[in-house]
Design a protein around this motif. Structure first.
Motif, PDB file in Angstrom:
ATOM      1  N   THR A   1      45.783  37.585  49.331  1.00 26.81           N
ATOM      2  CA  THR A   1      46.672  37.776  47.589  1.00 26.81           C
ATOM      3  C   THR A   1      45.830  36.406  46.345  1.00 26.81           C
ATOM      4  N   LEU A   2      45.716  37.034  45.461  1.00 21.42           N
ATOM      5  CA  LEU A   2      44.823  36.649  44.628  1.00 21.42           C
ATOM      6  C   LEU A   2      45.554  36.405  43.610  1.00 21.42           C
ATOM      7  N   HIS A   3      45.519  36.004  42.451  1.00 24.79           N
ATOM      8  CA  HIS A   3      45.859  35.732  41.251  1.00 24.79           C
ATOM      9  C   HIS A   3      45.230  35.956  40.181  1.00 24.79           C
TER      10      HIS A   3
ATOM     11  N   PRO B   1      44.477  29.880  43.938  1.00 24.09           N
ATOM     12  CA  PRO B   1      44.514  31.073  42.884  1.00 24.09           C
ATOM     13  C   PRO B   1      44.349  32.117  44.342  1.00 24.09           C
ATOM     14  N   VAL B   2      43.897  31.634  45.133  1.00 23.55           N
ATOM     15  CA  VAL B   2      43.762  32.451  46.698  1.00 23.55           C
ATOM     16  C   VAL B   2      44.284  32.077  48.121  1.00 23.55           C
ATOM     17  N   HIS B   3      44.728  33.305  48.472  1.00 23.22           N
ATOM     18  CA  HIS B   3      45.124  32.837  49.700  1.00 23.22           C
ATOM     19  C   HIS B   3      44.642  34.294  51.280  1.00 23.22           C
TER      20      HIS B   3
ATOM     21  N   TYR C   1      37.721  28.129  49.013  1.00 24.68           N
ATOM     22  CA  TYR C   1      38.886  28.016  50.163  1.00 24.68           C
ATOM     23  C   TYR C   1      39.039  28.490  51.274  1.00 24.68           C
ATOM     24  N   PRO C   2      39.542  27.796  51.796  1.00 23.05           N
ATOM     25  CA  PRO C   2      40.270  28.021  52.689  1.00 23.05           C
ATOM     26  C   PRO C   2      40.309  29.552  53.705  1.00 23.05           C
TER      27      PRO C   2
END
Lengths: 76, 1289
Positions: B136-138, B118-120, B90-91
């Motif tokens: 920010t994660l699921h 699922p990941v920011h 994920y970036p």
């Protein structure tokens, strides 16, 4: 729930006879501080025993100020 | 300017795995569209300028490539199985310059999804040259424990002062025994403990909203807590507070508990405690800490415990506990890094308390269901925790029961009387009344029948009589009995007695002679004032002088006897009608009486303009207050000249005499209001006051509406506290929350308290006994010093609050609770309070809930002893009442589960004994139908055969032909057995469960069989008629349609409902029918019956797939307003096309051999051959796998319906039916509902949003499972709301 219920730890505890400045009687748990305005009479006992003693002690239920006033009126 | 970074080093390969329990649960929540109680989790860290940009970026790169939370990818396989892979990248999003607020705002907007992103990861530059990192994660990926490992990994990568990574195994997480043994131990522990709650409002709104309160404890206290052990101190304080709130002795709440960081588990443990209130905080802490250690030593997964509890019929919706405590682990960060935000635990319980140490001190956060609590209650809970901790740590040996959780200031405000600063007139009541004889002698004072008395005349006549009484020796402390009917004469007599210095003793001439004789003897009456016509009702032997008014001809005189009234002198003796024993005389002194009357006049806003109609009898002290007070302010009264005026007479009198207020007993007031409403005859009035019993909101509304008075006053008070020591004064139309109208607050020089059994004040909302104190109490009971000392106790609060010493409190024996505004609400009687499973229950609350039902006219709730068992039973009467179970279901929506009676029993009338008192022994123990069979014998061979069969199946030997199959205990499965048995006798008669439903007695079903041609239906009218369009219910597999009856009851008499039968319960059916064919019969029925009217369809479990197909076939011709879907699962992995089963080496051959061996033995061989013959290769392999997975060996007890083998056959056959079926997309409104337990098991629930653009996300009904959801009142309420909206559309 009530004081007389056997579940209450207070009910099983020792109680004292108290009398206030007006000569009115009541009972109070011995473990607790005597509320201001009341004096403790006699040794601690069960709640029932304290109440039984009060039945004899408190024969004239008129407050002391009234007793005094009525005595004065009779005397005069 | 921002750019997305993509890292080019390949991620570390990670092997794929199936989801763990908690991950499955979260995935299921996302699948049905309702993530709560989970939510996206955010961690925000700020780095100051000692960490340069390249260092941060490199550390982030490493983190994103190596930490499992950032490399996870999910694969949804057919059949609903989900796999987690570790090969994702994920970036990191470079957001440019920004502040903490920017980072927070952006992370709240992120909506991570399992199958999408699922990941920011957001990185910001701060103005000070530092950075802010927002992750920010699921929730499927991270919770606070996972973020701990992320922080540790990040700090390592930064080369900052290393912080220790969380331990891989939680401390004390020993697995000391086998799981089964541990589960057994937990079951015993949970069975022995009740669920403690923070008391909440009676009619909760179940909408999922929550509220939050926080409190920061002082630094010094926080440090003290830390040294004593934060968890132990907080858990002990919570235990002490919950014990005070609930009165429970053995109870539980949830304790969040550390868990191994490498496993995803919910980390919840029920903490079962029995804190002894007589012990100090230190000892209690020792007990609580020990309980926590014991629990952890045998901890099993919370999911397993919850599932076990929810398998029970009477499970609580919060099976582990309704209150949860989480201690957020302290995590130090290296210098230069600040944490701004970290995740909270899932907020699933009614109240969640979180504690976290910060630099300011210990932060306490209370998060609660908004539908149950007000903000102030949760703020108070936190405050009480702090007070218990402060007091407990200061005086560790002081009994916890004595810790003050209500402060002196709060007690002052709660107990305070109506504000009134007017100086008290020291004169006695009658002296103040006499004032008006001098000031306004000609003003009317009393109207009674034909009598009219002015203030002057009233006073002059009382003076004349008073002189005569003085002459007879009446003076201070001399009781004078008034044996005169209510009216002007009685008032003159009472005033005369007081003017002479005596104490009046009211005696109702019409009351029973034995009671009246007791009063006259007990009070030591010296003079009796009466009438000639009552003389023969007096005791024959009496030393008192009897004075008949008829004989007196003394002229009125202006001067009263020269008598000085001492404030301690007795004014009256009023006899109370106690429920047990002889009436007791309550002596009341002049000082408090006059004080009470004066304050009451001001609270009631009385003046010389007041003209009151008091309807209360003179045998109650309230009846005297209500004539004395108007006369004391120079007003007037209209006294009814008979005891029983009709509502019409009363209203006419008010109008004729221009009354502006009235005081009326609550029971009579209702009749009056009903009459006034029907005839629109309410006269204009300023004020109505009432009292005497609990007043429900509906009655209060009626009074507001029909009587058109500006002000209403609800009065309350035992005789011992003088007339009406408490009132609730409100504008008409006021709404109150709660069962009864509040009793209000104290009047005059009094205070009202709600105290617990230890005499400690209860906080708002907590039930305790009502005490009234101050100077406004009676002297006591005449001649009973011991009883007086028992009921009037030393007032411990007066010295604190008012500096009054030596005052007394009267113990009312009534239960109440303080409301938020400090007024007191009545709850019940102390001596009627009962305990069921440790819970204190007020029968009055249950009775009030029943009385609020429209058809109930009387209700009585009792705890009955039935042999060794104690049963809580409700008895009701009402002219149009028929159905007890309906009322019970109505209660389910209003009362907590522990308050529900076992049964509501409808009676024609309450049984009474010779004294017209309730005869408890004559009340039936259970509804008559279930008690025993009526035993009517069979006529003819058909009835004989059926009766013998049913008796054997249900096990009731005295069952008769008129007894109801289901009422006698016939459950669904027994019904199937009965059908199978009857089919053997009459193989040519098509009998379905619908027949048994419609004709549930031997006699009725025998008639059907004999008539022929009337049986075999598949649709049952659960409610035949109603004004609304019809609801059609589709059954789950192998269940009858009875499961929908509770819902039908709940939906009410306007909602017609039809239930269909499960096709597997029908006649011998053809193999491999399609879903289309199964549904065709139902569709034809709906099409024929609906005839252009709209319909709604509801499907539970597999019935949902049938309802969907029916909707597809009907949608062009029938107006389908709503499709209700209840916990509908798609096929699991077992038979889902495309799922290739796996076998160990040689396993498949062995399973085939076992199958052949079994087929050689079973009597259902032909059916099995046909079924297996229809399977394709993939399906056959799945079937073998399915058999291999079964723990039990294959059954061969078929082919009877309800045999295990038959059930197994139906299950496989059904799987094949659905295997070939794929639901088609439809554009229809869908409301779906999922059971909390199905989600926690990670079942493959249907996501209807994929099939209809008009499908809403599922509503989660927590605390129930797949089987019980259909009977759950909280589901009924939600479905009813959706259905009503659909009908309105």
């Amino acid at each position: 729930m009530s004081l007389s219920s056997s579940h209450s730890p207070l009910a099983q505890a020792q109680w004292r006879i108290l009398r206030n400045h007006e000569g009115r009687y009541s009972v109070h748990p011995a473990a607790l501080e005597t509320p201001p305005g009341w004096e403790a009479l006699g040794p601690p006992d069960t709640r029932a025993a304290c109440l039984e003693k009060i039945a004899h002690l408190w024969s004239d239920m008129r407050p002391s100020a009234l007793q005094a006033a009525m005595t004065q009126v009779e005397a005069s | 300017m921002s750019k997305d970074l993509v890292f080019d080093t390949p991620p570390r390969p990670a092997s794929a795995r199936r989801l763990e329990d908690l991950e499955k649960r979260i995935f299921a929540h996302e699948q049905v569209g309702e993530l709560a109680p989970f939510c996206p989790e955010t961690l925000i860290l700020e780095f100051d300028d000692r960490f340069p940009k390249p260092q941060i970026e490199n550390a982030l790169t490493l983190l994103l490539q190596t930490h499992p939370a950032f490399t996870a990818r999910f694969e949804h396989r057919p059949g609903g199985e989900v796999w987690r892979h570790g090969d994702a990248r994920y970036p990191c999003h470079h957001c440019g310059h920004g502040s903490l607020a920017d980072a927070q705002a952006r992370s709240t907007r992120h909506q991570p999804t399992v199958m999408g992103t699922p990941v920011h990861v957001d990185l910001w530059h701060t103005a000070g040259g530092g950075h802010i990192l927002a992750l920010t994660l699921h929730p499927i990926l991270a919770d606070d424990a996972v973020f701990a490992t992320i922080e540790a990994a990040l700090c390592r990568a930064l080369g900052a002062d290393a912080i220790p990574a969380p331990p891989d195994e939680a401390p004390n997480h020993g697995q000391s025994g086998p799981q089964a043994q541990n589960l057994h131990a937990w079951q015993a522990l949970l069975d022995a403990s009740a669920i403690a709650r923070v008391p909440h409002r009676a009619a909760p709104v179940d909408n999922g909203a929550r509220l939050r309160a926080t409190r920061i404890l002082p630094r010094a206290l926080s440090d003290h807590i830390r040294t004593q052990g934060t968890e132990d101190v907080l858990a002990t304080a919570l235990a002490v507070v919950l014990r005070r709130y609930s009165g429970l002795e053995a109870f539980r709440f949830v304790l969040g508990t550390p868990r191994p960081a490498r496993h995803r588990q919910s980390g919840l443990m029920p903490l079962c405690v029995t804190p002894d209130p007589a012990q100090g905080f230190a000892q209690t802490l020792h007990h609580v800490a020990q309980s926590a250690r014991n629990g952890r030593a045998r901890m099993i997964s919370a999911e397993q415990l919850v599932q076990d509890r929810l398998g029970r019929q009477d499970a609580d919706r919060n099976p582990l506990g309704a209150v949860a405590l989480h201690i957020m682990a302290e995590r130090e960060l290296p210098h230069g890094i600040t944490r701004h935000m970290r995740p909270t635990p899932p907020l699933a319980e009614e109240v969640v308390v979180m504690a976290q140490h910060t630099h300011d001190g210990l932060h306490l956060t209370g998060d609660a269901e908004k539908g149950l609590y007000a903000q102030a209650q949760i703020e108070r809970l936190l405050c009480h925790l702090e007070r218990v901790i402060t007091a407990g740590l200061e005086r560790p040996d002081h009994p916890t029961a004595r810790i003050e959780i209500v402060s002196t200031d709060e007690l002052d405000a709660l107990s305070a009387p109506y504000p009134d600063n007017v100086p008290v007139d020291p004169r006695a009541t009658h002296e103040i009344i006499a004032d008006h004889a001098r000031a306004t002698p000609d003003k009317l004072a009393v109207i009674c029948g034909a009598d009219r008395l002015t203030h002057g005349a009233l006073d002059a006549q009382a003076n004349a009589l008073a002189h005569r009484l003085v002459a007879l020796g009446v003076g201070a402390e001399v009781p004078v009995a008034i044996v005169i009917e209510r009216g002007a004469a009685a008032m003159i007599a009472i005033l005369a007695a007081m003017k002479a210095g005596g104490a009046y003793v009211p005696v109702e001439p019409d009351h029973p002679e034995s009671r009246n004789h007791h009063i006259l003897n007990d009070a030591g009456v010296r003079v009796v004032l009466t009438r000639k016509r009552y003389q023969n009702r007096l005791p024959a032997q009496m030393s008192a002088t009897v004075l008949c008014l008829d004989d007196i001809t003394d002229p009125p005189r202006g001067d009263a006897p020269q008598v000085t009234i001492h404030p301690d002198q007795m004014a009256y003796i009023m006899y109370t009608s106690g429920s047990t024993g002889k009436p007791k005389g309550v002596a009341v002194e002049h000082g408090p009486l006059s004080d009470h009357n004066q304050t009451t006049a001001r609270v009631y806003e009385m003046s010389s303009e007041s003209r009151e109609l008091p309807f209360l009898p003179f045998s109650s002290d309230g009846g005297h207050e209500r004539w004395m007070v108007p006369l004391m302010v120079g007003g007037s009264v209209v006294i009814p000249d008979g005891p029983l005026w009709t509502p019409e007479q009363t209203l006419a009198a008010m109008r004729e005499h221009g009354c502006n207020n009235a005081s009326i007993p609550t029971t009579y007031l209702q009749q009056l209001a009903e009459w006034a409403e029907d005839t629109r005859s309410a006269p204009p009035m300023r004020l109505y006051s009432f009292g005497g019993e609990g007043l429900a909101q509906s009655t209060f509304d009626l009074l507001s509406r029909a009587l058109k008075a500006k002000t209403l006053i609800n009065g309350y008070g035992p005789t011992e506290t003088i007339m009406t020591p408490m009132v609730w004064k409100v504008a008409a139309g006021t709404q109150f929350e709660g069962v009864y109208a509040p009793l209000g607050r104290a009047v005059g020089d009094r205070r009202a308290y709600v105290l617990d059994p230890e005499m400690m004040p209860c906080p708002q909302g907590i039930v305790g006994e009502i005490y009234l104190g101050g100077t406004g109490v009676a002297r006591g009971y005449v001649g009973k010093p011991d009883v007086t000392a028992d009921r009037f106790i030393p007032d411990p609060f007066g010295p604190l609050l008012d500096a009054t010493c030596g005052a007394r409190l009267y113990r009312t024996g009534d239960l109440g609770r303080w409301r938020e505004d400090g007024t007191i609400e009545f709850v019940g009687r102390v001596d009627l309070q009962i305990k069921v499973n440790g819970y204190r229950i007020e029968p009055g609350e249950i009775e009030a809930a029943l009385l609020a039902e429209p058809l109930v006219s009387e209700a009585l709730v009792l705890l009955r002893e039935d042999g060794a068992a104690k049963r809580l039973l409700a008895y009701v009467t009402g002219p149009d009442l028929a159905n007890g179970p309906d009322l019970l279901r109505a209660l389910e929506t209003k009362l907590p589960r522990h308050m529900l009676p076992e049964a509501v029993i409808v009676l024609d009338r309450m049984p009474t004994n010779a004294n017209a008192k309730l005869d408890r022994a004559a009340l039936p123990m259970m509804p008559a139908a279930r008690a025993q069979g009526a035993g009517v014998t069979a006529k003819g061979p058909t009835e004989e055969k059926i009766l013998a069969l049913w008796r054997e199946i249900i096990g009731v030997p005295d069952m008769g032909v008129t007894d109801d199959f289901f009422a006698m205990g016939g459950k669904s499965l027994l019904a199937l057995k009965a059908l199978a048995g009857m089919r053997k006798y009459w193989p040519d008669t098509a009998l379905t469960i619908a027949d048994l439903f419609d004709a549930p007695t031997v006699r009725t079903i025998a008639a059907r069989i004999e008539a022929g041609g009337q049986t075999g239906r598949t649709a049952i009218a659960l409610r035949a008629t109603g004004t609304k369009p019809r609801l059609y219910c589709f059954p789950g597999l192998l269940v009858s349609t009875r499961e929908y009856m509770r819902l039908t009851d709940y939906l009410g008499p306007d909602q017609p409902v039809t239930g269909f039968l499960c096709h597997s319960l029908n006649e011998e059916k053809t193999l491999n029918v399609s879903v289309e064919d199964v549904v065709a019969e139902y569709v034809a029925h709906i099409r024929a019956q609906s005839a252009g009217e709209p319909v709604a369809l509801l499907g539970w479990s597999w019935g949902g797939l049938l309802a969907w197909e029916a909707a597809r076939q009907l949608r062009d011709t029938v107006d389908i307003r709503l499709l209700g879907m209840v916990d509908v699962c798609d096929l699991g992995t077992d038979f889902m096309p495309g799922v290739t089963p796996q076998f160990a080496a040689g396993e498949r051959a062995k399973l085939e051999r076992d199958l052949q061996l079994w087929l050689g033995k079973t009597r259902m061989r032909p059916q099995w051959d046909r079924l297996i013959g229809s399977m394709d290769a993939e399906c056959y392999a799945q079937f073998l796998r399915f058999i291999g997975n079964e723990r039990d060996s294959l059954p061969f007890d078929g082919p009877e319906i309800s045999s295990r083998e038959h059930t197994f056959w139906v299950l496989i056959d059904n799987a094949l039916v659905f295997r070939r079926h794929r639901p088609a997309p439809l554009d229809l409104p869908v409301a779906s509902f999922s059971a909390g337990d199905s989600l926690s098991r990670g079942l493959n629930l249907m996501d209807w949003r994929k099939l209809s653009p008009r499908a809403a996300p599922a509503e989660v009904v927590a605390g129930t499972n797949h089987l019980h959801i259909i009977g759950e009142a909280r589901f009924h309420a939600r479905f009813k709301a959706r259905l009503e909206t659909a009908w309105e559309s």
